[in-house]
Scaffold this active site. Structure first.
Site, PDB file in Angstrom:
ATOM      1  N   THR A   1       0.834  -1.262  -0.066  1.00  0.00           N
ATOM      2  CA  THR A   1       0.090   0.149   0.043  1.00  0.00           C
ATOM      3  C   THR A   1       0.931   1.261  -0.177  1.00  0.00           C
ATOM      4  O   THR A   1       0.169   2.542  -0.113  1.00  0.00           O
ATOM      5  CB  THR A   1      -0.854   0.144   1.338  1.00  0.00           C
ATOM      6  OG1 THR A   1       0.077   0.212   2.551  1.00  0.00           O
ATOM      7  CG2 THR A   1      -1.711  -1.194   1.334  1.00  0.00           C
TER       8      THR A   1
ATOM      9  N   ASP B   1      17.661   3.597  -3.645  1.00  0.00           N
ATOM     10  CA  ASP B   1      17.195   3.767  -2.441  1.00  0.00           C
ATOM     11  C   ASP B   1      18.247   4.310  -1.478  1.00  0.00           C
ATOM     12  O   ASP B   1      19.430   3.712  -1.261  1.00  0.00           O
ATOM     13  CB  ASP B   1      16.678   2.054  -2.028  1.00  0.00           C
ATOM     14  CG  ASP B   1      16.419   2.087  -0.655  1.00  0.00           C
ATOM     15  OD1 ASP B   1      15.468   1.235  -0.643  1.00  0.00           O
ATOM     16  OD2 ASP B   1      17.078   2.545   0.495  1.00  0.00           O
TER      17      ASP B   1
HETATM   18  N1  URA Z   1      12.910   6.093  -0.821  1.00  0.00           N
HETATM   19  C1  URA Z   1      14.021   6.251  -1.480  1.00  0.00           C
HETATM   20  O1  URA Z   1      14.944   5.591  -0.553  1.00  0.00           O
HETATM   21  N2  URA Z   1      14.187   6.466  -2.668  1.00  0.00           N
HETATM   22  C2  URA Z   1      13.115   6.857  -3.362  1.00  0.00           C
HETATM   23  O2  URA Z   1      13.360   7.200  -4.576  1.00  0.00           O
HETATM   24  C3  URA Z   1      11.918   6.859  -2.738  1.00  0.00           C
HETATM   25  C4  URA Z   1      11.731   6.690  -1.508  1.00  0.00           C
END
Ligand code: URA
Length: 210
Positions: A109, A201
């Protein structure tokens, strides 16, 4: 109230952000760049801090000189990627107290689920800076700000490195009183909730977990 967004376009920040974005940038450099950008953002985010004049004595003579006044600062790191920004901010604001909020994104979600929260007892009487490098859907940002407001704090700024328009919209809708500071606003979110073009990330890149 419509909410404010401050994109800090300083050349040093933009240059360092470009290095962060490169996929070949290694963890140790990524970590250093986050810390350095955080220090530069600290400069901008504290621009409105009040000053008071105090009497001091230099080796030459007495003078009245400016020193920081106003409420003390509390830095709140949204775990885990917020800790990267926290390190840099603490270099510039070493007297700040620190809180942590643990939130993870439900992969289905994308909703924010809280698993940890520890804030200083006197957070309500402090100016709070909430730290998370990526403002993506805005779900965790909204949850973190709500949590801090629940604890009584009313002076809150949100500091990130990259923002998606979707996250900014969500924050402005839920917390228009909380100014957002970011190094850049990117194009959009992809189907997995990642910022495009983004940097991947942030947590994995900071901690070398992938
Ligand atoms: N969190 C992250 O680490 N990277 C993203 O692009 C979006 C959320």
């Amino acid at each position: 109230m419509s909410g404010s967004l401050h994109v800090v376009g300083h050349p040093l920040i933009q240059h360092k952000l470009t290095h962060m974005r490169r996929k070949e940038t290694e963890t140790r450099d990524f970590r250093r760049l986050v810390r350095e950008i955080a220090m530069l953002l600290a400069y901008e985010v504290t621009r409105d801090r009040p000053l008071t004049m105090v009497e001091i004595e230099t080796p030459v003579q007495k003078m009245r000189a400016p020193t920081l006044a106003g409420k003390p600062i509390c830095l709140v790191s949204v775990l885990r990627a917020g800790n990267g920004i926290l390190d840099g901010m603490l270099e510039i604001l070493p007297s700040a107290s620190v809180g942590h909020i643990g939130l993870y994104r439900d992969p289905e979600t994308l909703a924010a689920v809280e698993y940890y929260c520890k804030l200083p007892e006197d957070v309500a009487s402090r100016d709070v800076l909430i730290l998370d490098p990526m403002l993506a859907t805005g779900h965790s940002a909204v949850a973190a700000v709500s949590r801090v407001k629940q604890s009584g704090a009313s002076s809150i700024k949100y500091v990130c490195i990259l923002a998606a328009p979707e996250g900014v919209k969500e924050m402005h809708a839920s917390h228009p009183d909380v100014p957002i500071f970011t190094a850049a606003q990117d194009s959009h979110l992809n189907d997995h909730g990642y910022i495009v073009p983004g940097l991947g990330d942030a947590g994995d890149r900071l901690f070398g977990t992938k």
